[in-house]
Design a protein around this motif. Structure first.
Motif, short mmCIF file in Angstrom:
data_model
loop_
_atom_site.label_atom_id
_atom_site.label_comp_id
_atom_site.label_asym_id
_atom_site.label_seq_id
_atom_site.Cartn_x
_atom_site.Cartn_y
_atom_site.Cartn_z
N GLN A 1 44.30 41.66 45.65
CA GLN A 1 44.53 42.78 44.75
C GLN A 1 45.30 42.35 43.50
OE1 GLN A 1 42.78 45.30 45.85
NE2 GLN A 1 42.48 44.11 47.73
N VAL A 2 44.98 42.95 42.40
CA VAL A 2 45.64 42.61 41.14
C VAL A 2 47.11 43.00 41.17
CG1 VAL A 2 45.14 44.82 39.97
CG2 VAL A 2 45.35 42.71 38.62
N THR A 3 47.47 43.97 42.00
CA THR A 3 48.85 44.43 42.07
C THR A 3 49.78 43.43 42.73
OG1 THR A 3 48.11 45.66 44.02
CG2 THR A 3 48.41 46.91 41.98
N SER A 4 49.23 42.42 43.37
CA SER A 4 50.07 41.34 43.87
C SER A 4 49.73 40.01 43.21
CB SER A 4 49.94 41.22 45.40
OG SER A 4 48.59 41.11 45.78
N LEU A 5 48.46 39.78 42.91
CA LEU A 5 48.05 38.49 42.33
C LEU A 5 48.23 38.42 40.82
CD1 LEU A 5 44.78 37.86 44.37
CD2 LEU A 5 46.97 36.73 44.66
N HIS A 6 48.07 39.54 40.12
CA HIS A 6 48.22 39.68 38.67
C HIS A 6 47.73 38.44 37.90
CE1 HIS A 6 52.09 37.46 39.20
NE2 HIS A 6 52.29 38.28 40.22
N TYR A 7 48.61 37.55 37.49
CA TYR A 7 48.26 36.37 36.68
C TYR A 7 47.18 35.52 37.36
CZ TYR A 7 48.98 31.79 34.45
OH TYR A 7 48.82 30.59 33.80
N HIS A 8 47.19 35.47 38.69
CA HIS A 8 46.26 34.62 39.44
C HIS A 8 44.97 35.36 39.80
CE1 HIS A 8 49.65 31.87 39.87
NE2 HIS A 8 50.37 32.92 40.20
N PHE A 9 44.92 36.64 39.53
CA PHE A 9 43.77 37.46 39.90
C PHE A 9 42.46 36.97 39.27
CE2 PHE A 9 41.28 41.47 39.16
CZ PHE A 9 41.00 41.77 40.50
N PRO A 10 42.41 36.65 37.98
CA PRO A 10 41.16 36.16 37.41
C PRO A 10 40.67 34.86 38.06
CG PRO A 10 42.64 36.87 35.66
CD PRO A 10 43.45 36.85 36.92
N TRP A 11 41.61 33.97 38.41
CA TRP A 11 41.19 32.74 39.11
C TRP A 11 40.46 33.09 40.39
CZ3 TRP A 11 41.86 31.02 44.04
CH2 TRP A 11 41.39 29.73 44.31
N LEU A 12 41.02 34.03 41.16
CA LEU A 12 40.40 34.40 42.42
C LEU A 12 38.99 34.96 42.21
CD1 LEU A 12 40.68 34.84 45.50
CD2 LEU A 12 41.45 37.15 44.96
N ILE A 13 38.84 35.83 41.22
CA ILE A 13 37.51 36.40 40.98
C ILE A 13 36.52 35.30 40.62
CG2 ILE A 13 36.18 38.03 39.60
CD1 ILE A 13 38.25 39.29 41.51
N LYS A 14 36.92 34.39 39.76
CA LYS A 14 36.02 33.30 39.38
C LYS A 14 35.67 32.42 40.58
CE LYS A 14 38.17 31.33 35.92
NZ LYS A 14 38.31 30.35 34.82
N ALA A 15 36.65 32.15 41.44
CA ALA A 15 36.40 31.32 42.61
C ALA A 15 35.42 31.99 43.57
CB ALA A 15 37.73 31.02 43.32
N ILE A 16 35.58 33.30 43.76
CA ILE A 16 34.66 34.04 44.64
C ILE A 16 33.27 34.08 44.03
CG2 ILE A 16 34.15 36.29 45.64
CD1 ILE A 16 37.15 36.76 45.89
N VAL A 17 33.18 34.26 42.71
CA VAL A 17 31.87 34.25 42.04
C VAL A 17 31.19 32.91 42.27
CG1 VAL A 17 30.74 34.18 39.78
CG2 VAL A 17 32.39 35.99 40.29
N ARG A 18 31.90 31.81 42.01
CA ARG A 18 31.28 30.48 42.15
C ARG A 18 30.75 30.26 43.56
NH1 ARG A 18 36.14 28.72 39.68
NH2 ARG A 18 35.92 28.38 37.42
N TRP A 19 31.61 30.50 44.56
CA TRP A 19 31.23 30.17 45.93
C TRP A 19 30.13 31.10 46.44
CZ3 TRP A 19 30.96 26.22 48.73
CH2 TRP A 19 30.89 26.26 50.12
N SER A 20 30.20 32.37 46.13
CA SER A 20 29.18 33.31 46.61
C SER A 20 27.83 33.05 45.96
CB SER A 20 29.62 34.75 46.39
OG SER A 20 29.81 35.03 45.02
#
Length: 411
Positions: free
Chosen positions: A282-301
């Motif tokens: 969630q962005v409410t805890s990851l904030h600054y790191h949230f875009p990295w997570l979305i990109k990582a999930i996009v790549r792997w999926s």
């Protein structure tokens, strides 16, 4: 070339922000990827919960699963879909269902990772029934909790053997505190774990496929500040070690998406919590790191969907045990485990695929995270968690941190 469709299903619970961002980035990427004589296009759909025929064909190629760890209906649908139709899912649902934290501690202790000494203690209370009454009368051995505390040593932590952040973790500094915490634990089976003190760094390593992000973590901060924005908190060698550790854990249990918490003391890292196969997204805890997570999930999926990556339905531990039997030092052994992990995650082909077909992802993501759609996704999540008077200030806080990420990435 004719178009082939690959369908990605999002099996969601209370998730709000990341699915919006994921769906929109996939749309903006507008992928049309050559695969043999065909071209592959992607469709994303949210999986509904409804009755299903066990012989029913599944329309998805990949499922991003956020329910298996707690919702039986979706878990059984995913398991039958793997068996009947060969879908690929994050994470192996049989492993998620069967592996409590106690099992994962034992497994990594066996592989030689520096897991702190840990005990499991029976529950203080239990639901009475004739079979259990008879069993306990025959076999339950009275134990001295204080003596266990003396053997393990203070300080220690008491925490649920199966996780559950809602129950909490107690720091135990003496026998009086130990007995009080045990009394409060009620019907929960608990772990007692030797404290790693004094530590000078707490990190949380998030793994998505072969991708790992190492984040300095502050468990004493409010939830929205625990993932700090500090950068370069570890050396290159430490980062390599933490990546090997995280990928070893993930592939050993068949998890594509998991996090590992580790503490550094006297230059060594001790993994203390690493069975988190549905980590915070969630962005409410990851904030600054949230875009990295979305990109990582996009790549792997996308990689898994387009290449029709086969689902490993069973776990195979023997290759790790073969390494364990070799006469290797700790770092060499962990590197050998890491090599197994990267091979299982098809790292070379994954990197080549991303370089060829997802080279524009960084630009697309940076542009998206400046958009009103992204800002609204942040606001929706904040609105679901925060009181009304805090919605505007916290939306602005998290949005500004994402913009800081964009500036950092450009630099």
């Amino acid at each position: 070339m004719p178009d082939l469709k690959r369908r990605i299903g999002l099996s969601l619970g209370a998730d709000i922000c990341w699915p919006i961002c994921y769906e929109e980035i996939i749309r903006r990427l507008d992928l049309n990827i050559p695969q043999g004589d065909d071209k592959v296009r992607l469709e994303v759909e949210r999986v509904t919960i409804e009755p299903f025929d066990l012989r029913q064909k599944t329309q998805y190629d990949v499922v991003l699963d956020r329910l298996t760890h707690w919702y039986n209906t979706s878990r059984e649908w995913i398991k039958k879909s793997i068996i009947m139709d060969g879908i690929y899912t994050f994470n192996n649902p049989w492993s998620v269902q069967s592996m409590e934290k106690a099992t994962t501690y034992a497994a990594m202790m066996h592989l030689g990772l520096a897991v702190p000494d840990t005990w499991l203690v029976p529950p203080k209370e239990y639901e009475s029934n004739p079979d259990l009454e008879s069993t306990l009368q025959r076999y339950a051995k009275l134990f001295d909790l204080g003596e266990i505390g003396n053997q393990l040593g203070y300080p220690m932590f008491m925490k649920p053997y199966d996780g559950g952040a809602w129950v909490g973790v107690d720091r135990i500094d003496d026998e009086t505190a130990l007995k009080a915490a045990y009394d409060r634990s009620g019907k929960r089976v608990m772990h007692l774990q030797k404290a790693v003190l004094p530590f000078d760094l707490f990190v949380r390593c998030v793994g998505v496929g072969p991708q790992v992000r190492v984040v300095k973590y502050d468990p004493s901060a409010p939830l929205h500040d625990r993932y700090t924005m500090a950068t370069d908190v570890v050396s290159a060698e430490e980062r390599s070690l933490l990546e090997d550790m995280t990928l070893t854990i993930n592939t050993f249990f068949g998890w594509d998406f998991n996090s590992c918490e580790a503490l550094r003391m006297n230059g060594s890292f001790f993994p203390i919590d690493f069975a988190n196969a549905c980590p915070d997204s969630q962005v409410t805890s990851l904030h600054y790191h949230f875009p990295w997570l979305i990109k990582a999930i996009v790549r792997w999926s996308v990689f898994c969907a387009v290449t029709k990556r086969p689902m490993r339905q069973t776990v195979d531990w023997q290759p790790y045990y073969d390494v364990l039997e070799q006469d290797l030092g700790y770092r060499e052994r962990l590197a050998a485990y890491g090599d197994i992990a990267r091979k299982r995650l098809d790292l070379k082909n994954f990197e080549a695929f991303c370089a060829e077909h997802l080279a524009h992802l960084d630009e697309v993501a940076s542009d998206f995270f400046s958009s009103s759609v992204a800002q609204d996704a942040v606001r929706q999540k904040v609105s679901a968690l925060f009181p009304k008077h805090e919605i505007d200030p916290f939306t602005e806080l998290f949005w500004n941190r994402i913009q800081h990420w964009r500036e950092t990435e450009k630099a």
